[in-house]
Design a protein around this motif. Structure first.
Motif, PDB file in Angstrom:
ATOM      1  N   ARG A  36      -4.065 -52.086 -36.217  1.00 28.87           N
ATOM      2  CA  ARG A  36      -3.949 -50.739 -35.644  1.00 28.87           C
ATOM      3  C   ARG A  36      -4.496 -50.794 -34.231  1.00 28.87           C
ATOM      4  NH1 ARG A  36      -2.954 -46.241 -38.679  1.00 28.87           N
ATOM      5  NH2 ARG A  36      -4.251 -44.962 -37.324  1.00 28.87           N
ATOM      6  N   TYR A  37      -3.851 -50.085 -33.361  1.00 29.07           N
ATOM      7  CA  TYR A  37      -4.309 -50.057 -31.974  1.00 29.07           C
ATOM      8  C   TYR A  37      -4.095 -48.667 -31.396  1.00 29.07           C
ATOM      9  CZ  TYR A  37       0.645 -50.527 -30.837  1.00 29.07           C
ATOM     10  OH  TYR A  37       1.991 -50.314 -30.735  1.00 29.07           O
ATOM     11  N   TRP A  38      -4.837 -48.382 -30.322  1.00 28.07           N
ATOM     12  CA  TRP A  38      -4.745 -47.098 -29.640  1.00 28.07           C
ATOM     13  C   TRP A  38      -3.609 -47.176 -28.621  1.00 28.07           C
ATOM     14  CZ3 TRP A  38      -6.212 -42.315 -30.296  1.00 28.07           C
ATOM     15  CH2 TRP A  38      -6.149 -41.426 -29.221  1.00 28.07           C
ATOM     16  N   ASP A  39      -2.609 -46.344 -28.800  1.00 27.85           N
ATOM     17  CA  ASP A  39      -1.473 -46.280 -27.889  1.00 27.85           C
ATOM     18  C   ASP A  39      -1.795 -45.229 -26.829  1.00 27.85           C
ATOM     19  OD1 ASP A  39       0.940 -45.946 -26.541  1.00 27.85           O
ATOM     20  OD2 ASP A  39       2.134 -46.238 -28.366  1.00 27.85           O
ATOM     21  N   ARG A  40      -2.016 -45.693 -25.599  1.00 27.71           N
ATOM     22  CA  ARG A  40      -2.410 -44.768 -24.528  1.00 27.71           C
ATOM     23  C   ARG A  40      -1.294 -43.786 -24.179  1.00 27.71           C
ATOM     24  NH1 ARG A  40      -5.720 -48.494 -20.180  1.00 27.71           N
ATOM     25  NH2 ARG A  40      -7.314 -49.177 -21.645  1.00 27.71           N
ATOM     26  N   ASP A  41      -0.041 -44.266 -24.254  1.00 26.16           N
ATOM     27  CA  ASP A  41       1.076 -43.373 -23.923  1.00 26.16           C
ATOM     28  C   ASP A  41       1.191 -42.237 -24.936  1.00 26.16           C
ATOM     29  OD1 ASP A  41       1.636 -45.005 -21.760  1.00 26.16           O
ATOM     30  OD2 ASP A  41       3.101 -46.208 -22.890  1.00 26.16           O
ATOM     31  N   LYS A  42       1.086 -42.542 -26.204  1.00 25.30           N
ATOM     32  CA  LYS A  42       1.206 -41.525 -27.251  1.00 25.30           C
ATOM     33  C   LYS A  42      -0.114 -40.808 -27.512  1.00 25.30           C
ATOM     34  CE  LYS A  42       4.767 -44.089 -29.740  1.00 25.30           C
ATOM     35  NZ  LYS A  42       5.079 -44.802 -30.986  1.00 25.30           N
ATOM     36  N   ARG A  43      -1.201 -41.409 -27.032  1.00 22.95           N
ATOM     37  CA  ARG A  43      -2.547 -40.896 -27.273  1.00 22.95           C
ATOM     38  C   ARG A  43      -2.808 -40.725 -28.766  1.00 22.95           C
ATOM     39  NH1 ARG A  43      -4.305 -37.147 -22.296  1.00 22.95           N
ATOM     40  NH2 ARG A  43      -3.303 -38.410 -20.711  1.00 22.95           N
ATOM     41  N   ALA A  44      -2.476 -41.798 -29.474  1.00 20.74           N
ATOM     42  CA  ALA A  44      -2.669 -41.795 -30.930  1.00 20.74           C
ATOM     43  C   ALA A  44      -2.795 -43.235 -31.419  1.00 20.74           C
ATOM     44  CB  ALA A  44      -1.485 -41.114 -31.614  1.00 20.74           C
TER      45      ALA A  44
END
Length: 158
Positions: A36-44
């Motif tokens: 799991r990773y933090w998607d900066r574009d989706k902010r999720a």
């Protein structure tokens, strides 16, 4: 000696299969490990690729796994990694990753668990021998304040 030891955190993907044979008990199950990773574009948080491992356990660990590990539970598995390729039914080679587990536990960061020691098998009780009295009594003082002589102690060995 030159084995690859790993520790993985994932979810149990298949119900453990337990077997008893002449050489001992064993069990196996599939473990799904998803990054799991933090998607900066989706902010999720976003799920990445899922890796699947076949976890193999033996002896008492197999008995305990069969008794308390279920599909969907988060677990931590430590053991030796073995990567191999199989050819099944004339198909092309298929890689697989196995873990020969030495320790398995529930992931307490995602839930609670109640530890319970396994009950001892109903084997014939061994004859109990009383424990020998290994303690040496302290010297006592006589009324004049001098230490009294200790009685000679002996230990009987049977």
């Amino acid at each position: 000696m030159n084995e690859t030891h790993i520790c993985v955190v994932g979810n149990v993907a298949t119900q453990p299969v337990y077997r008893e044979s002449a050489v001992g008990t064993s069990a196996r199950f599939r473990l799904a490990v998803t990054a799991r990773y933090w998607d900066r574009d989706k902010r999720a948080w976003t799920d990445g690729h899922t890796n699947f491992f076949t976890v193999w356990v033996n002896r008492q660990l197999a008995v305990n796994v069969a008794a308390c590990v279920e599909v969907g539970q988060p677990v931590i598995v430590q053991g030796r990694l073995k990567v191999r390729t199989d050819v099944r039914e004339g198909q092309q080679q298929r890689p697989s990753a196995d873990i020969d587990a030495v320790a398995i536990g529930h992931d307490l960061s995602r839930g609670t668990a109640a530890f319970q020691r396994p009950t001892k098998s109903e084997a014939a009780p061994m004859a109990t021998r009383p424990e020998p009295d290994w303690e040496v009594p302290r010297p006592t003082e006589t009324p004049d304040g001098n230490p009294a002589e200790r009685p000679a102690s002996h230990v009987e060995v049977t």
